[in-house]
Motif scaffolding. Structure first.
Motif, mmCIF file in Angstrom:
data_model
loop_
_atom_site.group_PDB
_atom_site.id
_atom_site.type_symbol
_atom_site.label_atom_id
_atom_site.label_comp_id
_atom_site.label_asym_id
_atom_site.label_seq_id
_atom_site.Cartn_x
_atom_site.Cartn_y
_atom_site.Cartn_z
ATOM 1 N N GLY B 324 0.577 -1.112 -0.046
ATOM 2 C CA GLY B 324 0.132 0.045 -0.163
ATOM 3 C C GLY B 324 0.954 1.385 -0.099
ATOM 4 O O GLY B 324 1.870 1.357 0.231
ATOM 5 N N GLU B 325 0.020 2.406 -0.384
ATOM 6 C CA GLU B 325 0.776 3.657 -0.330
ATOM 7 C C GLU B 325 1.089 3.878 1.150
ATOM 8 O O GLU B 325 0.356 3.489 2.132
ATOM 9 N N LEU B 326 2.066 5.036 1.241
ATOM 10 C CA LEU B 326 2.314 5.386 2.672
ATOM 11 C C LEU B 326 1.592 6.803 2.730
ATOM 12 O O LEU B 326 1.029 7.278 1.609
ATOM 13 N N ASP B 327 1.541 7.505 3.743
ATOM 14 C CA ASP B 327 0.820 8.870 4.053
ATOM 15 C C ASP B 327 1.721 9.316 5.391
ATOM 16 O O ASP B 327 2.089 8.455 5.967
ATOM 17 N N PRO B 328 1.472 10.525 5.609
ATOM 18 C CA PRO B 328 2.288 10.959 6.974
ATOM 19 C C PRO B 328 1.699 10.107 8.042
ATOM 20 O O PRO B 328 2.473 9.673 9.131
ATOM 21 N N LYS B 329 0.501 9.987 7.975
ATOM 22 C CA LYS B 329 -0.118 9.204 9.387
ATOM 23 C C LYS B 329 0.612 7.932 9.410
ATOM 24 O O LYS B 329 0.911 7.516 10.833
ATOM 25 N N ILE B 330 0.333 7.141 8.371
ATOM 26 C CA ILE B 330 1.050 5.744 8.455
ATOM 27 C C ILE B 330 2.785 5.664 8.877
ATOM 28 O O ILE B 330 3.250 5.064 9.717
ATOM 29 N N VAL B 331 3.399 6.802 8.134
ATOM 30 C CA VAL B 331 4.651 6.783 8.604
ATOM 31 C C VAL B 331 4.963 7.168 10.027
ATOM 32 O O VAL B 331 5.677 6.733 10.585
ATOM 33 N N ARG B 332 3.950 8.185 10.440
ATOM 34 C CA ARG B 332 4.154 8.628 11.859
ATOM 35 C C ARG B 332 3.953 7.238 12.829
ATOM 36 O O ARG B 332 4.739 7.175 13.914
ATOM 37 N N ALA B 333 2.809 6.706 12.474
ATOM 38 C CA ALA B 333 2.169 5.680 13.338
ATOM 39 C C ALA B 333 3.500 4.579 13.508
ATOM 40 O O ALA B 333 3.767 3.918 14.595
ATOM 41 N N ASN B 334 4.197 4.079 12.236
ATOM 42 C CA ASN B 334 5.144 3.024 12.274
ATOM 43 C C ASN B 334 6.438 3.626 12.827
ATOM 44 O O ASN B 334 7.126 2.765 13.407
ATOM 45 N N ALA B 335 6.748 5.043 12.772
ATOM 46 C CA ALA B 335 7.765 5.584 13.492
ATOM 47 C C ALA B 335 7.758 5.437 14.756
ATOM 48 O O ALA B 335 8.837 5.166 15.658
ATOM 49 N N VAL B 336 6.455 5.491 15.379
ATOM 50 C CA VAL B 336 6.246 5.667 16.768
ATOM 51 C C VAL B 336 6.467 4.138 17.280
ATOM 52 O O VAL B 336 7.124 3.903 18.423
ATOM 53 N N SER B 337 5.944 3.041 16.578
ATOM 54 C CA SER B 337 6.097 1.743 16.893
ATOM 55 C C SER B 337 7.484 1.317 16.844
ATOM 56 O O SER B 337 7.680 0.413 17.544
ATOM 57 N N ALA B 338 8.216 2.036 16.204
ATOM 58 C CA ALA B 338 9.762 1.628 16.126
ATOM 59 C C ALA B 338 10.595 2.283 16.949
ATOM 60 O O ALA B 338 11.790 2.259 17.007
#
Lengths: 193, 629
Positions: B324-338
């Motif tokens: 799937g595409e990324l978007d800022p929300k997905i990037v942010r959420a995954n950055a948080v979980s990482a």
């Protein structure tokens, strides 16, 4: 200058993309960096469509993530409720009081939501919901197709951006013989909220 | 040629076209495909350009290669799946190079907004060993076209330009250049057999040239301005590519960024130097871990979150989702979980968060909200065939086009759809495998020309009993009505030969062929029923122009339901026409809602009139009579 993120939703063929083009050009005219993202292709065949328009000092993402839109403009009621998750708390919502029954409803699977249900879906998120009978107003002016411009007129009033800047952008986009109709539609929309 | 233009809003596709024009491109060939279609449509309008729609992407690429062999800068355009069709040509072009610049624009579609797969075309660059450029916005798209041609000519290589949906269909500000590159006049056509005749002896000599070229390109990548370091803080360094660069800037305003405008070949030294200055380094890219894997192979340490067992697959995409595409929300959420960003929302997801298929709706509403899938338009000439196919209950092997929507309920008349031109081959396969049911293949005119005709040849040659319906609407409609070899018009508006499909079908060896009016429900039904009794291949051509064509629009005449005659039997609802809606009125006996026709949507195609068992829906003639009174 305040950053603005607009979601424009509707059904393929309603002029959603045209309206988002106007909003994008308007952003430029107002001196913002602007991006406009949309999806073409399959969704145009009577499916849900959505455009993202962002104004700001410097806009990076072309896509407005869920829950981050400041303003939702929906040209169709069901498509308004579908994007309730797209807006942030206290966002401005402008709904065209018009329904296009999807094939899933007409072929017997599912109910079209009532206006009350739509209102109750937005209530926990925002109170700033405006309803405009865009198609009815456009029909009175003689052409249902300018309903999108009626809504832009309404939006101009809600956002308190002067009419001339909008009209310059709109007029530049329509063929000469439709200029007067579009002016009227814009003005009618301005008076509708 | 000089043209002055201010900074203005352009879509990525418009910018790519503009860039091609500024780069002096004189020949362009492509096949329509979302999200790439508008590149060629825009370029075709510019002065001094020859642009054409080819029957498929392979032909388009051969044409572009041919023009570049002859000495003119050329492009081929296509969507990601098109490059699979053109791959054979891509490989030989990588071996031969050309006399002038050659750029292949391949538009990827992460999240599959309008596609059957989510392939990451950057992999082809590595596979074929040619450079790949990835624009991050419209300005990039325009500028990179110029860079691509310089690169192509400097290194004698085809160059892959790989935008994605969010580049192609996003408008952003572009400063256009004033001038168009002036190409030299054509010289004598090259007779350089060692370079252009790819027999084994020559190809063996070309392979080392290709590998040496890759080495030179890698050195070039180290210093070229396509790859740029934006130095900010030293805590986090992000290697970003394509639209993901925008998300890097938005989500990590403090981070330093290595923007890789060229995703292949990568600059190892530049990456190593960048990484050495940072506390942590991550790669932010959409879809495959294309860069991430290569960086890891260079032995560069990337930040790896501790996720326990979760995230073990995919091995090298350690932070962001592979689908799937990324978007800022997905990037942010995954950055948080990482552990890269503080957790502000409270929830801490354990695994990579993939984007939701149906965005933005709270679950409670989503469950009750009627979907609005794309459907066959009101007046679509394909509708009648699918209505009959559903009644016949035979397995239907479908193809790619508007008519793929025949699978959508209530028509639900399609059982397979894989890629362009697959329908007849797949049906033939079932037949020769001994399937007891008779297979019906469904394909449109443009897809038939694309890769269908060979499969029909196979049906005829190897003699299976597949029945094929060629739905001939004379245009490539799903992508927005592009001309094709049946349209009688070229991309640039010239008059063209029209392929006689019936003659072509007979010529490949099909003896049972019939052409019927596509709106004629009875003709389609009786023909197919008759053919189901005979054991031989047969082709039905359903003939009517796409209802969206200007000439067809002029004929629109909304039909009407005679309320007294309608008993709410629902049969007309089952043709799946958006113009037929349930009335507020109900039939007294059955209490079922009557049918009503939306005059704003109805075109007057009369399919519903033919289907109605009570003659309650007026035909055009009767509607006209009624209006005369």
């Amino acid at each position: 200058m305040k950053t603005r993120k607009f979601l424009l939703t509707g059904v393929g063929g309603q002029g959603t993309i045209l309206a988002s083009n106007v909003l994008a050009e308007l952003g430029i005219a107002l001196g913002y960096d602007t991006k406009k993202a949309e999806v073409h292709g399959m969704s145009q065949r009577g499916g849900s469509v959505v455009s993202h328009v962002s104004w700001g000092e410097q806009v990076f993402s072309p896509v407005i993530p869920d829950g981050e839109a400041d303003i939702l403009i929906s040209f169709e009621k069901l498509e308004a409720i579908r994007f309730v998750g797209g807006i942030q708390p206290d966002a401005i919502v402008l709904i065209n009081d018009y329904e296009i029954i999807p094939i899933t409803v007409s072929s017997g699977g599912g109910e079209y939501p009532s206006n009350e249900e739509i209102k109750s879906a937005f209530a926990p998120v925002t109170e700033n919901v405006y309803w405009v009978k865009g198609v009815a107003i456009a029909e009175e002016l003689g052409n249902a197709k300018v309903a999108n411009v009626v809504l832009l007129g309404a939006l101009s009033n809600i956002l308190e951006i002067d009419a001339k800047t909008w009209l310059d952008v709109i007029v530049a986009r329509v063929p000469p013989k439709f200029v007067e109709l579009n002016r009227k539609a814009f003005q009618a929309g301005r008076e509708a909220v | 040629m000089t043209e002055k233009l201010a900074k203005r809003l352009l879509s990525g596709n418009e910018a790519l076209a503009r860039g091609a024009w500024e780069a002096g491109v004189e020949v362009a060939s492509g096949y329509p495909g979302t999200p790439s279609t508008e590149i060629l449509e825009n370029l075709a309008k510019m002065p001094g350009v020859y642009a054409e729609w080819a029957p498929n992407e392979k032909v388009a690429l051969d044409v572009a290669i041919g023009a570049a062999y002859a000495g003119k800068r050329a492009i081929a355009t296509m969507k990601h799946v098109g490059v699979n069709v053109a791959a054979d040509s891509l490989f030989y072009a990588a071996s031969t190079g050309a006399e002038a610049g050659l750029v292949i624009i391949v538009a990827d579609d992460p999240s599959m907004h309008s596609s059957q797969n989510e392939q990451d075309t950057r992999n082809y660059a590595k596979f074929v060993r040619i450079p790949c450029l990835d624009p991050a916005d419209s300005q990039d798209a325009k500028d990179m076209m110029l860079a691509a041609f310089e690169l192509s000519e400097k290194f004698d290589t085809p160059v892959l330009m790989r935008p994605t949906t969010r580049i192609c269909h996003t408008d952003s500000l572009v400063e256009t250049g004033p001038d168009r590159y002036q190409q030299p006049e054509l010289g004598k056509y090259p007779r350089n057999h060692a370079k252009y005749v790819m027999v084994p002896a020559n190809a063996r000599r070309r392979h080392p040239v290709v590998e040496e070229r890759l080495e030179k390109l890698t050195r070039f990548a180290e210093t070229c301005t396509l790859n740029r370091v934006e130095m900010r803080g030293k805590k986090l360094g992000i290697i970003a590519n394509g639209v993901a660069y925008q998300y890097a800037r938005e989500v990590f305003p403090e981070a330093s960024v290595l923007k890789l405008g060229m995703s292949y070949p990568l600059p190892p030294k530049k990456i190593r130097d960048f990484a050495a200055q940072m506390d942590k380094v991550i790669v932010l890219e959409e879809l495959d871990p294309f860069i991430e894997e290569q960086v890891l192979l260079m032995g560069i340490d990337l930040y790896k979150p501790d996720r326990g067992d979760a995230g073990a697959y995919p091995h090298f995409k350690s932070i962001f989702p592979i689908t799937g595409e990324l978007d800022p929300k997905i990037v942010r959420a995954n950055a948080v979980s990482a552990g890269l960003l503080p957790n502000e929302a409270g929830a801490k997801p354990k695994t990579s968060i993939a984007p939701q298929a149906d965005k933005g709706i709270p679950l409670i509403l989503q469950e009750n909200l009627p979907n609005r899938p794309p459907v066959l338009c009101p007046g679509c000439p394909h509708r009648s065939s699918f209505y009959i196919l559903k009644k016949l209950k035979r397995p239907i092997n479908g193809d790619i086009g508007c008519y793929t929507l025949g699978f959508v309920p209530p028509l639900s008349a399609m059982d397979t759809c894989g890629c362009m031109g697959a329908s007849m081959g797949v049906a033939h396969g079932a037949a020769v495998a001994g399937d007891s049911e008779r297979h019906i293949a469904v394909i449109g005119d443009s897809t038939f020309f694309h890769t269908g005709v060979q499969a029909l040849m196979n049906v005829a040659y190897n003699g299976s009993n597949v029945i094929t319906i060629i739905m001939d609407n004379r245009i490539t409609s799903m992508t927005g009505q592009q001309e094709n070899p049946a349209s009688g018009k070229t991309l640039q508006g010239g008059v063209a030969n029209e392929v006689d499909i019936e003659a072509l079908v007979r010529a490949v060896g099909i003896k049972t062929v019939k052409r019927v009016e596509a709106y004629d429900v009875d003709a389609i039904e009786s023909t197919l029923k008759e053919w189901l009794k005979i054991d031989e291949p047969a082709v039905l051509i359903t003939d009517h122009a796409c209802a969206l064509m200007p000439e067809e629009r002029k004929k629109y005449l909304p039909l009407e339901v005679v309320e007294e005659d309608c008993n709410g039997c629902t049969l007309c609802f089952r043709i799946g026409c958006p113009a037929i809606i349930k009335s507020d009125k109900v039939d007294e006996k059955s209490q079922r809602p009557l049918a009503e026709i939306d005059p704003l949507l109805c075109t007057g195609c009369e399919i519903c009139s033919q289907v109605c068992p009570r003659d309650a829906i007026l035909f055009r003639e009767d509607v006209l009579k009624l209006r005369m009174v």
